[in-house]
Scaffold this active site. Structure first.
Site, PDB file in Angstrom:
ATOM      1  N   ASP A  53       0.783  -1.250   0.000  1.00 38.53           N
ATOM      2  CA  ASP A  53       0.000   0.000   0.000  1.00 38.53           C
ATOM      3  C   ASP A  53       0.813   1.297   0.000  1.00 38.53           C
ATOM      4  O   ASP A  53       1.803   1.390   0.722  1.00 38.53           O
ATOM      5  CB  ASP A  53      -0.848   0.118   1.267  1.00 38.53           C
ATOM      6  CG  ASP A  53      -1.546  -1.143   1.664  1.00 38.53           C
ATOM      7  OD1 ASP A  53      -1.499  -2.119   0.911  1.00 38.53           O
ATOM      8  OD2 ASP A  53      -2.153  -1.150   2.737  1.00 38.53           O
ATOM      9  N   GLN A  96       4.162   0.690   2.208  1.00 40.38           N
ATOM     10  CA  GLN A  96       4.451  -0.561   2.912  1.00 40.38           C
ATOM     11  C   GLN A  96       5.607  -1.258   2.199  1.00 40.38           C
ATOM     12  O   GLN A  96       5.563  -1.455   0.980  1.00 40.38           O
ATOM     13  CB  GLN A  96       3.216  -1.463   2.909  1.00 40.38           C
ATOM     14  CG  GLN A  96       2.110  -0.943   3.798  1.00 40.38           C
ATOM     15  CD  GLN A  96       2.394  -1.191   5.273  1.00 40.38           C
ATOM     16  OE1 GLN A  96       2.136  -2.263   5.789  1.00 40.38           O
ATOM     17  NE2 GLN A  96       2.925  -0.190   5.961  1.00 40.38           N
ATOM     18  N   TRP A 124       6.029 -10.369   1.356  1.00 38.09           N
ATOM     19  CA  TRP A 124       5.515  -9.568   2.459  1.00 38.09           C
ATOM     20  C   TRP A 124       6.076 -10.125   3.764  1.00 38.09           C
ATOM     21  O   TRP A 124       6.253 -11.339   3.909  1.00 38.09           O
ATOM     22  CB  TRP A 124       3.987  -9.661   2.450  1.00 38.09           C
ATOM     23  CG  TRP A 124       3.338  -8.779   3.460  1.00 38.09           C
ATOM     24  CD1 TRP A 124       3.043  -7.461   3.308  1.00 38.09           C
ATOM     25  CD2 TRP A 124       2.896  -9.151   4.766  1.00 38.09           C
ATOM     26  NE1 TRP A 124       2.452  -6.985   4.453  1.00 38.09           N
ATOM     27  CE2 TRP A 124       2.351  -8.002   5.368  1.00 38.09           C
ATOM     28  CE3 TRP A 124       2.923 -10.331   5.503  1.00 38.09           C
ATOM     29  CZ2 TRP A 124       1.822  -8.009   6.659  1.00 38.09           C
ATOM     30  CZ3 TRP A 124       2.403 -10.341   6.790  1.00 38.09           C
ATOM     31  CH2 TRP A 124       1.857  -9.189   7.354  1.00 38.09           C
ATOM     32  N   PHE A 142       2.321  -1.088  10.070  1.00 41.29           N
ATOM     33  CA  PHE A 142       1.335  -1.277   9.011  1.00 41.29           C
ATOM     34  C   PHE A 142       0.863   0.083   8.487  1.00 41.29           C
ATOM     35  O   PHE A 142       1.282   1.131   8.955  1.00 41.29           O
ATOM     36  CB  PHE A 142       0.153  -2.102   9.551  1.00 41.29           C
ATOM     37  CG  PHE A 142       0.379  -3.596   9.508  1.00 41.29           C
ATOM     38  CD1 PHE A 142       1.652  -4.133   9.382  1.00 41.29           C
ATOM     39  CD2 PHE A 142      -0.692  -4.474   9.590  1.00 41.29           C
ATOM     40  CE1 PHE A 142       1.858  -5.515   9.343  1.00 41.29           C
ATOM     41  CE2 PHE A 142      -0.502  -5.858   9.549  1.00 41.29           C
ATOM     42  CZ  PHE A 142       0.776  -6.374   9.427  1.00 41.29           C
ATOM     43  N   SER A 143      -0.113   0.020   7.582  1.00 41.33           N
ATOM     44  CA  SER A 143      -0.516   1.230   6.860  1.00 41.33           C
ATOM     45  C   SER A 143      -1.066   2.316   7.772  1.00 41.33           C
ATOM     46  O   SER A 143      -1.504   2.054   8.887  1.00 41.33           O
ATOM     47  CB  SER A 143      -1.577   0.878   5.819  1.00 41.33           C
ATOM     48  OG  SER A 143      -0.974   0.165   4.779  1.00 41.33           O
ATOM     49  N   ASP A 182      -4.948   0.829   9.835  1.00 41.42           N
ATOM     50  CA  ASP A 182      -4.925   1.743   8.686  1.00 41.42           C
ATOM     51  C   ASP A 182      -5.567   3.104   8.987  1.00 41.42           C
ATOM     52  O   ASP A 182      -6.484   3.555   8.288  1.00 41.42           O
ATOM     53  CB  ASP A 182      -5.622   1.107   7.462  1.00 41.42           C
ATOM     54  CG  ASP A 182      -5.096  -0.282   7.145  1.00 41.42           C
ATOM     55  OD1 ASP A 182      -3.971  -0.593   7.577  1.00 41.42           O
ATOM     56  OD2 ASP A 182      -5.805  -1.060   6.477  1.00 41.42           O
TER      57      ASP A 182
HETATM   58  C1  FRU Z   1      -3.795  -3.588   2.836  1.00 40.80           C
HETATM   59  C2  FRU Z   1      -3.151  -4.071   4.123  1.00 40.80           C
HETATM   60  C3  FRU Z   1      -3.482  -3.152   5.272  1.00 40.80           C
HETATM   61  C4  FRU Z   1      -2.354  -3.384   6.209  1.00 40.80           C
HETATM   62  C5  FRU Z   1      -1.195  -3.559   5.269  1.00 40.80           C
HETATM   63  C6  FRU Z   1      -0.152  -4.496   5.763  1.00 40.80           C
HETATM   64  O1  FRU Z   1      -3.190  -4.063   1.703  1.00 40.80           O
HETATM   65  O2  FRU Z   1      -3.532  -5.402   4.394  1.00 40.80           O
HETATM   66  O3  FRU Z   1      -4.739  -3.379   5.863  1.00 40.80           O
HETATM   67  O4  FRU Z   1      -2.153  -2.316   7.088  1.00 40.80           O
HETATM   68  O5  FRU Z   1      -1.733  -4.032   4.059  1.00 40.80           O
HETATM   69  O6  FRU Z   1       0.967  -4.483   4.944  1.00 40.80           O
END
Ligand code: FRU
Length: 490
Positions: free
Chosen positions: A38, A54, A62, A97-98, A162
């Site tokens: 993201d 991210q 990931w 995270f985001s 988020d």
């Molecule tokens: C969306 C997400 C967010 C989370 C992030 C983790 O793609 O799943 O909800 O914060 O990616 O990398």
């Protein structure tokens, strides 16, 4: 001196990764190395646009999430900056995270989700997610201030992430994604200092068919209405709609005085294969700009063989017309154009069969295309892009007269990818004007009037550079103008 030719040869043929074509974008944001997902935190600070994302710098999968960082003066030419956030503190043990970025006085503040696996790494049934604050005086180096929202409004909520923050009058507001069982919720908060947050209400909650979690919410005012943007997980496909693993879309309506959003139906913002976790920014001149991740969870990512993967889509300008969002490539992007390759109406095709475009080829192109589909009674009318010399590889964009839809077909678009995505065009009487952006491993198609877009990753061979117009019965396709695009990196 001993030589080991056998060993050397074996190492080359067995041990090394096969050489693969370079898919690296020339003018889109992508990580220098490793994984990207993201966009988080898109902000205008001291005369420059900053985009955070991210990032897993150590691997093409990931993993523990970092915040990557790039900036630009003009939305066109980007520069990588040092990593802004790295996980590992008690409140963000396994991931930053985001979240989002805002300018607060003289500093740049980041609100993000601190993620901790409580059980096995990867076990989503046992996690802790808290909302955290970090800030910077120079826009490059960030100091963490720890968790500022430690518990969700309901103790039974575990998925809580988020945060998107904005300022309205005297207050800061924050909207986050949350999940109670399989019910998506969007808690809304208010603060006067970014540190102490008061829960106001759930701005929205999902019902039957709305999925189980809404990620990356954003809430903004545009042309007199409120727009709720979010990325639901768990919605089901319906005909040609919602064919991707997850979706990004919006509802247009109103946030009332009880802090509850009511509005129209969920509409997908882009109809391509790869568009997720979009986030917006209010630019200094009042434009609402949007970036999305130009990929999809669980999709093929052949660039991993080159030690990187993931890219962001072009920045877009949003407008609201008759209850629907229209998106346009940010107007600054015309600065990427080199000398035009064609003059007006240089290439028209109203025959049947296929017409290669001899003077036009490339992997970083902008193309203005016109499809006169009213006369197309049967079959297809369109353009083939990134064609190999033998015609085996090609990405097709065409009007399908039977379906009355504009189709983006990547069945033969190279490594790993497949499938079609489309938008309904019926009834069409006016010529359809399109702007197509090709980068080395992406295609973004915008209706010139902003009414739809299709964004997808493609992975052709580097020498598949040809273009051709094609049609089967009636109608006309014309390339009005095309440009090679220059590099977007400084
Ligand atoms: C969306 C997400 C967010 C989370 C992030 C983790 O793609 O799943 O909800 O914060 O990616 O990398």
């Amino acid at each position: 001196m001993p030589v080991f030719p056998d060993l050397a040869q074996r190492t080359l043929s067995e041990g090394s990764a096969p050489l693969t074509p370079d898919f690296r974008p020339g003018y889109h944001i992508a990580p220098p190395t490793g994984w990207m997902n993201d966009p988080n935190g898109v902000v205008y600070f001291r005369g420059e646009y900053h985009v955070f994302y991210q990032h897993h710098p150590f691997d093409t999968s990931w993993g523990p999430m970092y915040w990557g960082h790039a900036k630009s003066r003009d939305l066109v030419h980007w520069q990588h900056l040092p990593i802004a956030l790295q996980p590992g503190d008690e409140f963000d043990r396994h991931g930053c995270f985001s979240g989002s970025a805002v300018v607060c006085g003289d500093s740049l503040a980041l609100l993000y989700t601190g993620h901790t696996w409580l059980g096995e790494v990867g076990d989503e049934r046992s996690i802790r997610q808290v909302q955290c604050l970090a800030s910077s005086d120079d826009g490059v180096h960030f100091v963490k201030h720890g968790a500022v929202i430690e518990t969700a409004p309901d103790a039974a909520i575990m998925h809580f992430r988020d945060p998107k923050v904005w300022r309205d009058g005297e207050h800061w507001y924050l909207i986050a994604g949350a999940r109670l069982g399989d019910v998506p919720l969007l808690p809304l908060y208010r603060s006067s200092d970014l540190r102490t947050w008061e829960f106001l209400a759930y701005a929205s909650r999902g019902g039957e068919g709305d999925g189980y979690m809404w990620e990356c919410p954003d809430l903004f005012r545009l042309d007199g209405q409120d727009v709720l943007l979010y990325s639901p997980q768990g919605m089901q496909p319906d005909g040609f709609e919602r064919l991707n693993r997850f979706h990004t879309g919006y509802r247009v309506g109103r946030l009332d005085s009880d802090w509850r959003f009511t509005g129209g139906p969920f509409i997908e913002l882009d109809n391509g294969h790869d568009f997720y976790a979009a986030q917006t920014l209010l630019a200094a001149d009042g434009r609402r700009l949007l970036w999305a991740w130009l990929d999809m969870w669980e999709s093929p990512m052949p660039s991993k063989a080159q030690h990187w993967c993931g890219m962001l889509g072009l920045p877009r300008e949003l407008q609201l017309h008759e209850g629907r969002l229209h998106s346009y490539p940010a107007r600054e992007l015309t600065a990427l154009r080199r000398a035009p390759l064609l003059v007006d109406d240089a290439l028209c095709w109203d025959g049947s069969g296929s017409q290669p475009l001899a003077g036009l080829s490339g992997d970083r192109l902008e193309i203005e295309l016109q499809l006169d589909v009213a006369g197309c009674r049967d079959g297809r009318l369109g353009i083939a892009l990134r064609c190999s010399a033998d015609g085996q590889e090609q990405t097709l964009l065409y009007y399908d007269a039977h379906l009355q839809r504009l189709v983006l077909d990547r069945s033969r678009s190279g490594a790993g990818v497949s499938g079609q995505r489309s938008v309904a065009l019926a009834p069409v009487r006016e010529p359809l004007l399109l702007r197509v952006f090709l980068d080395r491993s992406s295609i973004e198609v915008f209706a010139a009037d902003g009414s739809f877009s299709l964004s997808s990753r493609i992975y052709p061979q580097p020498d598949s550079l040809g273009l051709a117009l094609f049609g089967s019965s009636g109608g006309r396709v014309a390339v009005h103008q095309a440009w090679q695009l220059s590099s977007g990196w400084v």
